[in-house]
Design an enzyme around this catalytic site. Structure first.
Site, mmCIF file in Angstrom:
data_model
loop_
_atom_site.group_PDB
_atom_site.id
_atom_site.type_symbol
_atom_site.label_atom_id
_atom_site.label_comp_id
_atom_site.label_asym_id
_atom_site.label_seq_id
_atom_site.Cartn_x
_atom_site.Cartn_y
_atom_site.Cartn_z
ATOM 1 N N SER A 294 0.814 -1.209 0.000
ATOM 2 C CA SER A 294 0.000 0.000 0.000
ATOM 3 C C SER A 294 0.850 1.264 0.000
ATOM 4 C CB SER A 294 -0.951 -0.047 1.206
ATOM 5 O OG SER A 294 -1.929 0.957 1.127
ATOM 6 N N ASP A 305 10.061 5.514 -9.931
ATOM 7 C CA ASP A 305 9.636 6.098 -11.203
ATOM 8 C C ASP A 305 10.400 7.377 -11.524
ATOM 9 O OD1 ASP A 305 7.887 4.074 -11.654
ATOM 10 O OD2 ASP A 305 6.058 5.230 -11.321
ATOM 11 N N LYS A 319 -0.444 -4.351 -3.215
ATOM 12 C CA LYS A 319 -1.768 -3.844 -2.834
ATOM 13 C C LYS A 319 -1.954 -2.455 -3.452
ATOM 14 C CE LYS A 319 -4.792 -2.648 1.043
ATOM 15 N NZ LYS A 319 -4.995 -1.228 0.709
#
Length: 541
Positions: A294, A305, A319
Site C-alpha cells: 500500500s 519512477d 496492494k
C-alpha cells in the site's frame, strides 16, 4: 444531424435502462433478505440470534469483495482507530499472562509511558486491577480493564520483582497510574549505521509520520549522513497522504506522487507534492520485501519512477487498492475499497484480481501475460500488476523451522522474563552479548514446542499420506531408515542452531531493560539483507 440526435437519444435510453435495472436488482435483494429474516424470526425452531446472523451475513458479503472492505460497528471503533492511528488510551505496557488463574505480568513497558513513569517494570506481577482480581481473567480481559479514557486513573496491586526506594523485592504495593493517549511509534529507529549511512525504520504510515521523517532526516544530516536508508520492509501501509508527504521531501514541488482511479463520484484524484523538498540530491536506498504494501509501495514506486532512489530487497506485496471510510447508521463505519492507485509512470501495483474469482470463490495473481511495461523518468523499464520489483534483488536470511517455532511458541519471550528475574541489570546494548546458552537450553528443555526440522516435518506429512494410501508396509525398512536418519533430539538441534538463535534471545532481553529501540539495534547487527543491500550500486545517470 438528425441521425446523431437519434443515436444520442438511444444511448440515453440504454444508460437509463441500465441504471433502472441496477436499482431494481438492489431493491429486489434487499427485499428478499428482509423477507427471509422476518420469516426466520417468526418460524425458526429455536430462538434467533438476529445480531449474530446479520453480522455474519454482512461480513460474508464484504469478504466476497476483497479483504480490505469491512464493517466496523460502534463497539469496535476504538480498536479500529487504534489500528488506523496506532493510538489508544491506556498505561502503555505489553502484558503477559501465562496462566488464566494467575497474575498478569508486566512484560515490557513502553519508554516514557504512564506505566514506566509509575515505576512498573518487566517482571512485576499485577494481582488486582481497580480492586478486581486478575485471577480468572484472560490476557485480553486484563488489557481491556487497563485501557480507558486518557486522564483517568487505574489502580493496581502489584507484587514488585525488585526492591525500590519505598518497597522491598517481592513486596506487594498499590500503584496508581494515570492513563494517557498512547501513541505507538511508527518510526521505530533513527540512527547512523556507519560514518555515512543514516537509517530510518518506518513501520507504519500514520498521521504526522511525514513530519517525523523530515525531523529524522535533519537529525541524521547533523550526524554526517551522506546516504539515506529508508527501511519499509514489513510496512503494510496506512494513510496515503503521509506517503505523499514523504515523497514530497525528496522530489520537486508539483510532482505527481500517485493517482487514484475509481468508479464513484469523487473517487478519482491526483496527489502531487505541494511543498518544497528538503533534499533532491542525497542518494536514497529504500528496502522493501513481501510485507511492504500500500503506502509503502506508493513511496517506493514513486521514488523508483522518478529514479530518485535505489530500491533493494524482494518484490513487494502488491496492494494497489485505496480504502475510504463511510459513515453508517447507529454510529457504524464502512471501510470500503473505492479506487485503485497508480504510480507516476502509470503502474498499478495490484497483484490480486478480486474482480475475477474462480468457481470455488478463490482469486489468483494477475498473470505475467497481462502485465504492461512502463518507463521511469530516465527511461528504465518497470512493470505493473505485481507489486514493486526492486532494482536489485537482495534476499533475506532464511531461518530454520526451529527458530520460528521458538519465536511463535513464546519460548524466547518466556526465557527473557526468566532472565530478567535473575539479572538486575545488563551492560549497555552495544556491549551486551548473551553468554548463558546452556541456561537457555535447560529452560527450553521443559517447554513444549515443535522442534522438528523442516525435513522431519515433511517426512511426517509424507508418512501420513503413505498410511492413507496403504503403502507404509510396502516401504517398511526404507521408511524406518529414513525416519531414523532424520531424528534429532531437542538439545542437539538447539546446539546446532546456537548462532542463529542467540540474536533472537539478545533482542528479547535488551528490550526489557532498554525498550524497543534497543531491540532494533541488536537486530541490525545480524541483518544480512540490510548489509548486502548497503553494497548495491546507486542508480546513476
Amino acid at each position: 444531424m438528425k441521425r446523431i440526435f437519434v443515436v444520442l437519444a438511444a444511448l440515453a435510453v440504454t444508460l437509463s435502462a441500465a441504471a433502472q435495472s441496477k436499482n431494481f436488482s438492489l431493491g429486489k435483494w434487499v427485499e428478499v433478505q428482509n423477507a427471509i429474516l422476518k420469516e426466520l424470526n417468526r418460524s425458526y425452531v429455536d430462538s434467533l440470534e438476529v445480531g449474530r446472523i446479520e453480522r455474519e451475513g454482512i461480513d460474508a458479503m464484504l469478504e466476497a469483495l476483497d479483504p480490505y472492505t469491512v464493517y466496523v460497528p460502534e463497539e469496535e471503533q476504538e480498536n479500529f482507530q487504534m489500528m488506523m492511528s496506532n493510538t489508544y488510551g491506556g498505561i502503555g505496557a505489553i502484558i503477559y499472562k501465562p496462566d488464566v488463574n494467575g497474575n498478569v505480568i508486566i512484560n515490557e513497558p513502553y519508554a516514557n509511558s504512564p506505566a514506566a513513569k509509575a515505576g512498573l517494570r518487566c517482571g512485576d506481577e499485577i494481582e488486582t486491577i481497580d480492586g478486581v482480581t486478575t485471577h480468572g481473567l484472560t490476557s485480553q480481559e486484563s488489557s481491556d480493564r487497563m485501557r480507558g479514557k486518557p486522564g483517568t486513573t487505574v489502580v493496581f496491586r502489584v507484587k514488585k520483582l525488585r526492591a525500590g526506594e519505598k518497597w522491598k523485592a517481592g513486596e506487594t504495593i498499590e500503584v496508581s497510574v494515570v492513563r494517557e493517549r498512547i501513541v505507538l511509534p511508527s518510526i521505530s529507529y533513527v540512527g547512523m549505521l556507519n560514518s555515512k549511512d543514516g537509517y530510518i525504520l518506518l513501520d507504519k504510515f500514520t498521521d504526522g509520520v511525514g513530519q517525523g521523517i523530515r525531523d529524522a532526516y535533519y537529525r541524521l544530516k547533523n550526524q554526517g549522513m551522506q546516504r539515506l536508508v529508508l527501511d519499509l520492509r514489513g510496512n503494510g501501509g496506512g494513510v496515503m497522504q503521509e506517503a505523499v508527504n514523504i515523497v514530497s521531501l525528496f522530489v520537486p514541488k508539483g510532482s505527481v506522487v500517485v493517482t487514484a482511479k475509481g468508479r464513484g463520484n469523487g473517487a478519482d484524484a491526483t496527489y502531487k507534492t505541494t511543498t518544497d523538498p528538503i533534499d533532491t540530491q542525497i542518494p536514497i536506498l529504500v528496502l522493501v520485501d513481501g510485507g511492504s504494501a500500500s503506502a509503502s509501495e506508493i513511496v517506493s514506486g514513486a521514488l523508483q519512477d522518478y529514479d530518485r532512489a535505489t530500491i533493494a530487497g524482494t518484490r513487494t506485496y502488491g496492494k494497489g487498492l485505496v480504502q475510504s471510510i463511510r459513515p453508517l447508521p447507529y454510529n457504524g463505519q464502512l471501510k470500503v475499497t473505492t479506487a485503485k492507485y497508480y504510480t507516476p509512470s502509470g503502474r498499478c501495483v495490484q497483484a490480486i484480481d478480486y474482480s475475477n474469482r474462480k468457481e470455488d470463490g478463490s482469486v489468483g495473481q494477475i498473470p505475467d501475460s497481462l502485465t504492461h511495461s512502463f518507463t521511469t523518468a530516465h527511461g528504465r523499464t518497470v512493470k505493473d500488476g505485481g507489486g514493486i520489483t526492486p532494482d536489485f534483488e537482495v534476499k533475506a536470511h532464511k531461518y530454520s523451522r526451529l527458530t520460528y517455532s521458538l519465536v511463535y511458541s513464546g519460548v524466547l519471550e518466556e526465557y527473557a522474563l526468566h532472565y530478567v528475574k535473575n539479572h538486575a541489570s545488563i551492560p549497555p546494548v552495544a556491549d551486551f552479548h548473551f553468554a548463558d546458552y546452556d541456561d537457555f537450553i535447560a529452560f527450553a528443555a521443559d517447554k513444549k514446542f515443535d522442534y522438528r526440522s523442516s525435513a522431519r516435518a515433511l517426512f511426517d506429512e509424507m508418512k501420513k499420506n503413505l498410511e492413507e494410501d496403504g503403502l507404509t508396509e510396502a516401504m517398511g525398512s526404507e521408511l524406518e531408515a529414513l525416519q531414523k536418519s532424520l531424528e534429532m533430539d531437542k538439545e542437539t538441534f538447539l546446539r546446532l542452531k546456537k548462532d542463529e538463535i542467540i540474536p533472537f534471545i539478545e533482542e528479547e532481553i535488551v528490550v526489557r531493560y532498554y525498550f524497543q529501540e534497543a531491540g532494533v539495534e541488536v537486530r541490525l547487527r545480524v541483518d544480512e539483507q540490510l548489509h548486502k543491500a548497503l553494497e548495491v550500486p546507486a542508480i546513476s545517470y
